[in-house]
Write a protein that holds these residues in place. Structure first.
Motif, PDB file in Angstrom:
ATOM      1  N   CYS A  11     -35.927 -34.260-114.310  1.00 56.09           N
ATOM      2  CA  CYS A  11     -36.847 -35.209-115.122  1.00 56.09           C
ATOM      3  C   CYS A  11     -36.847 -36.411-114.402  1.00 56.09           C
ATOM      4  O   CYS A  11     -36.085 -36.574-113.527  1.00 56.09           O
ATOM      5  N   LYS A  29     -39.631 -41.071-120.452  1.00 53.44           N
ATOM      6  CA  LYS A  29     -39.118 -40.181-121.365  1.00 53.44           C
ATOM      7  C   LYS A  29     -38.803 -38.694-120.786  1.00 53.44           C
ATOM      8  O   LYS A  29     -39.471 -38.404-119.785  1.00 53.44           O
ATOM      9  N   LYS A  30     -37.608 -38.061-121.260  1.00 58.77           N
ATOM     10  CA  LYS A  30     -37.125 -36.846-120.683  1.00 58.77           C
ATOM     11  C   LYS A  30     -37.990 -35.841-121.166  1.00 58.77           C
ATOM     12  O   LYS A  30     -38.254 -35.127-121.926  1.00 58.77           O
ATOM     13  N   LYS A  31     -38.864 -35.309-119.974  1.00 67.44           N
ATOM     14  CA  LYS A  31     -39.693 -34.230-120.031  1.00 67.44           C
ATOM     15  C   LYS A  31     -39.130 -33.373-119.094  1.00 67.44           C
ATOM     16  O   LYS A  31     -39.646 -33.655-117.775  1.00 67.44           O
ATOM     17  N   ASN A  32     -38.428 -32.307-119.207  1.00 65.16           N
ATOM     18  CA  ASN A  32     -37.997 -31.540-118.284  1.00 65.16           C
ATOM     19  C   ASN A  32     -38.995 -30.541-117.564  1.00 65.16           C
ATOM     20  O   ASN A  32     -39.906 -30.086-118.325  1.00 65.16           O
ATOM     21  N   CYS A  33     -38.909 -30.174-116.060  1.00 59.64           N
ATOM     22  CA  CYS A  33     -39.506 -29.590-115.473  1.00 59.64           C
ATOM     23  C   CYS A  33     -38.645 -28.984-114.351  1.00 59.64           C
ATOM     24  O   CYS A  33     -37.298 -29.357-114.293  1.00 59.64           O
ATOM     25  N   LYS A  46     -43.541 -26.446-114.666  1.00 55.70           N
ATOM     26  CA  LYS A  46     -43.170 -26.996-116.216  1.00 55.70           C
ATOM     27  C   LYS A  46     -43.791 -26.021-117.123  1.00 55.70           C
ATOM     28  O   LYS A  46     -44.562 -25.169-116.911  1.00 55.70           O
ATOM     29  N   ASP A  84     -48.253 -26.804-122.673  1.00 58.02           N
ATOM     30  CA  ASP A  84     -48.209 -27.627-123.838  1.00 58.02           C
ATOM     31  C   ASP A  84     -47.604 -26.708-125.084  1.00 58.02           C
ATOM     32  O   ASP A  84     -47.160 -27.514-125.867  1.00 58.02           O
TER      33      ASP A  84
END
Length: 904
Positions: free
Chosen positions: A27, A32-36, A56, A59
């Motif tokens: 991330c 903010k933790k937005k995993n990819c 990623k 949505d």
């Protein structure tokens, strides 16, 4: 993680012919933790391309999508943040720095190790690994199965793109072969162990067959080795021969190298010689002056046309040689410096010779012109002779000397003057000043003599010339300036007689101011302007051509002083002799013209003053002529010397014209009438008629009609006001008669001349004439039947008070007996006698020149009949049935009036 890797390989990378080698869950740092996922991939086709792909979830979270990809060769730095402590953060430096946080330190280390191996295998450019443990760059660290799956570890450590991954899918051919193999074994599906044992046995059989085949081919291998040994021997022999050949050719090579170097030097020498020859030809062609040109510059004849042409060509050739654009380095050559110095000496020598020769030409022409002028003016200066008769005897024309021969001779040197202007401006400027000095003195003498002749012709005889101060006590012709000074200095006692007015033309009689004299003045003034105009234009054109000065046309709409007269701004732009700043060649031409013709404007002003003293009407002629010449000059060049000078003089003419009009109005205000004689037509009314008639003939089709219209308006207003003023002051003649006669004369004049700007004044004059005629008739008719008028005025007063008309007869003072008594006092004989006395009185009041007696008498007859009818009507209405009538009839009145008019 294995399932995710398998899903990514299947859904994203396999369709693009790519293999997924390593993956890390990350991330972005500080957000903010937005995993990819960051994925390291290679292509399955050559050339191999190594990429790093960011993947990623969508949505909706139901599938993965490829977001961005970088080529590994674009990666510059890998920063692991800390080589000792465990830290999940790391940075990747592409075109910008990407900061990531891995889900675990083990995943980060495995991913960095994979990048290092890919860099070592596929990239020539080495990536900088910062803060990375050296052990991590040598071998893959041992981690637990929970951290890194075994399949992923194998795929990364192998480092070979040909190693088949556990999870690699079979291609179509491999699937087909496996199906054929399984069809040949019935237990391939039901008993996998038996099928595997069978495959193992078949593999061992094939391996044994391969070994036997290799052992059987040993003899053939020996034969092949023997052939190879023989081939090597042949190669050695060929190499020995080639060495000998090479030694033989080595000497040839050295000779060829020497020949090649010699040819190169020869080519270089030839090239240098060609360039040198080109430079020499350039210098010779552009900086070599022919001997003929040098001789012409040193001793060429500047008096003959052929010599001038030769000198002109030589000067042009010299200028071309001096202005040649030398190439870099030429100015450092001694020969070039010597040639340039020689050219400079030739230029200086010829410039001095040319300037000296032209100065001599100026002096020669000036001397020749003075001799001609002396011969011309000799007859004007003979003492004891009448100059006017001398002019007639010797036919001295009013003309300026022609300078065309001088201009023609000098224009042969125009090109040489242009050369001098560009090469030696100091000598050019000196020649310009010398020319202006000689010409200004010459033109001053010529123009003054020209104006003296014009003044003598204007005044006519010597007696008249003396009257205007043109001659001194000795009888010689005086200077123009002193003559006009005598004109301007007048005694206060003669101021009124010498002023410009229409009432009084000074001491001269009417015969002196007849139409012939005015026409003569008009022709002389026109001839003066016609002589000056071509003289100035010819000189200006010569200056432009000879001194090589450009004459630029002014922009449309340029306003000079003459055009601005009507607007009221009469300030002059400059004095005739004042120096002007030379900001352009056009200004230089104007400045030269001002210095050369500095006497034109004062002489014109003096001539104008003389004409105004001779006859104030001359200002009309001068205004029209001067306006026309200003208009013509402005059409040629609005900013030229001629246009400006004539415009300045036009200002003076306009001022004289305005002064003339003002003096006329002042003389109207100062007029005095005789108390013993009848007034008649006032002098200024008659003079206005003369002025208007003359002005209409002069201003016909003139450019400055507006000035005359303004003068008309001022004069007619002055005439109207002063006629009424004189009428009010009149004692001998009734006011109505003065007003009636003079306004009738004004109306007749305006009707005859048809002056458009005075239409309103014409109607006003007619109305005033009619009103005062009616007033005079009514006032005069009140006297013959005075008692009868008083009686009926009383009757009308009673009716006005409210008494009925038929009851008036019952009033004691206005009964029938009183009416008969009054009527008996006016029998026909008395009425005729009263009318006769009235006629005589009117005849005494009216003047003969206007011839209004019959008009007035006819109006009185009509008014008398109107009164008679009015009295008859009052008798009929106020005394009905009384039988009272007048003792005379309308026919009797007509007979009386006719008889009286015929008898007188």
């Amino acid at each position: 993680m294995t399932a995710i890797k398998h899903a990514l390989q299947r859904d994203i990378f396999t369709p693009n012919d790519e293999r997924l080698l390593s993956i890390v869950n990350v991330c972005k740092a500080g957000k903010k933790k937005k995993n990819c996922f960051l994925c390291a991939t290679v292509t399955t086709e050559r050339p191999v391309q190594v990429k790093m792909v960011k993947v990623k979830k969508s949505d909706k979270g139901d599938f993965y999508k490829r977001q961005i990809a970088w080529a590994l060769r674009d990666l510059a730095v890998v920063d692991a943040k800390d080589a000792i402590k465990e830290n999940p953060e790391f940075d990747l430096h592409f075109e910008k720095i990407y900061k990531w946080v891995a889900s675990s330190t083990a995943e980060k280390n495995a991913f960095i190790s994979c990048i290092w191996k890919l860099n070592q295998r596929y990239l020539r450019k080495k990536i900088d690994f910062v803060n990375v443990s050296s052990q991590l760059l040598e071998e893959l660290p041992k981690v637990t199965e929970e951290s890194v799956p075994s399949g992923e570890n194998q795929s990364v450590t192998g480092g070979d793109e040909e190693v088949v991954d556990v999870y690699q899918e079979l291609n179509a051919r491999e699937e087909q072969d496996i199906e054929i193999m399984m069809e040949g074994c019935e237990c391939a599906i039901s008993n996998a162990e038996a099928f595997a044992e069978r495959l193992s046995r078949e593999l061992q059989v094939l391996d044994g067959a391969n070994i036997q085949s290799i052992m059987a081919s040993e003899k053939q291998v020996n034969i092949l080795m023997k052939l190879l040994d023989e081939a090597l021997k042949e190669v050695d022999q060929i190499e020995l021969k080639l060495s000998s050949y090479e030694e033989m050719l080595q000497s040839v090579k050295e000779q060829m190298d020497q020949i090649s170097e010699s040819n190169h030097l020869i080519h270089l020498s030839n090239t240098n010689n060609v360039k040198l020859l080109s430079e020499i030809e350039f210098l010779v062609n552009h900086m070599d002056l022919a001997k003929g040109h040098i001789k012409a510059l040193q001793e060429g004849d500047l008096a003959s046309s052929r010599g001038i042409e030769a000198c002109t060509n030589a000067a042009d050739a010299l200028l071309q040689c001096m202005n040649v654009a030398l190439r870099p380095g030429h100015d450092m050559l001694l020969a070039v410096k010597q040639q340039q110095q020689r050219f400079s000496d030739l230029r200086e020598h010829f410039a001095r010779r040319l300037a000296s020769h032209l100065n001599n030409v100026f002096v020669q022409q000036f001397t020749q012109a003075l001799l001609q002028l002396y011969n011309r003016s000799y007859f004007l200066s003979v003492p004891g002779h009448d100059q006017s008769s001398t002019l007639a005897q010797h036919s001295v024309e009013l003309a300026l000397p022609n300078h065309h021969p001088f201009h023609r001779d000098l224009l042969r040197y125009a090109k040489l003057m242009e050369w001098l202007k560009s090469t030696d401006y100091g000598k050019y400027e000196g020649l310009t000043k010398n020319y202006m000095d000689y010409l200004s003195r010459l033109y001053e003498r010529e123009i003054k003599d020209f104006f003296e002749v014009a003044k003598i012709k204007m005044t006519g005889t010597t007696k008249e010339s003396k009257k205007f101060g043109l001659h001194g006590s000795s009888g010689k012709l005086t200077g123009s300036t002193s003559s006009l000074n005598k004109l301007s200095v007048q005694s206060s006692g003669n101021r009124r007689s010498q002023s410009s007015s229409l009432l009084d033309m000074g001491n001269m009689s009417a015969s002196d101011l007849d139409v012939a004299d005015r026409t003569k003045f008009d022709k002389i003034f026109e001839q003066v302007l016609s002589e000056l105009e071509p003289l100035c234009l010819a000189e200006q054109d010569f200056i432009s051509k000879f001194f090589k000065l450009q004459q630029h046309q002014s922009m449309p709409g340029t306003m000079t002083e003459a055009e601005d007269i009507d607007g009221g701004t009469l300030s002059r732009q400059h004095n005739a002799g004042a120096p002007l700043p030379v900001s352009s060649e056009k200004d230089m031409i104007r400045q030269m013209m001002i210095k050369i013709f500095r006497c034109i404007e004062p002489e014109l002003n003096n001539l104008i003053a003389l004409g105004d003293k001779i006859d104030s009407f001359n200002s009309l002629y001068m205004l029209v002529k001067m306006s026309h010449h200003v208009w013509t000059a402005q059409n040629v060049d609005p900013a030229s010397f001629l246009s400006t000078t004539l415009g300045n003089v036009l200002v003076t003419v306009k001022r004289n014209f305005d002064k003339c009009i003002s003096n006329q109005i002042r003389q109207m205000e100062e007029v005095k009438i005789s108390k013993k004689s009848k007034v008649g037509i006032l002098p200024f009314v008659a003079e206005f008629e003369e002025f208007a008639g003359l002005a209409e003939s002069i201003f016909k089709n003139a450019e400055r009609r507006g000035d005359l219209d303004k003068a008309y308006t001022k004069l007619i207003r002055g005439v109207f006001v002063n006629v009424e003023k004189v009428a009010n002051e009149s004692q001998k003649t009734p006011r109505d008669v003065v007003m009636m006669e003079n306004f009738h004369h004004i109306f007749a004049t305006l009707s005859r001349l048809k002056i458009s700007c005075l239409e309103a004044e014409k109607k006003e004059a007619k109305q005033k004439y009619t009103d005062h005629l009616q007033s005079y008739v009514i006032y005069s008719l009140g006297q013959p039947l005075e008692k009868l008028n008083h009686f009926f005025e009383g009757v009308e007063a009673r009716v006005a008070q409210g008494i009925r008309e038929e009851e008036v007869s019952y009033q004691l003072a206005f009964n029938k007996q009183e009416l008969r008594k009054v009527i008996k006092e006016y029998p026909g004989k008395e009425v005729k006698k009263g009318l006769d006395n009235l006629y005589k009185k009117v005849d005494k009041h009216l003047c003969e020149e206007e011839n209004l007696l019959q008009v007035v008498w006819h109006s009185m007859q009509d008014e008398f009949i109107r009164q008679y009818k009015h009295f008859e009507g009052l008798i009929a209405r106020c005394y009905p049935g009384s039988g009272v009538t007048m003792e005379f009839t309308i026919q009797d009145i007509l007979d009386y009036c006719s008889s009286i008019a015929q008898s007188h």
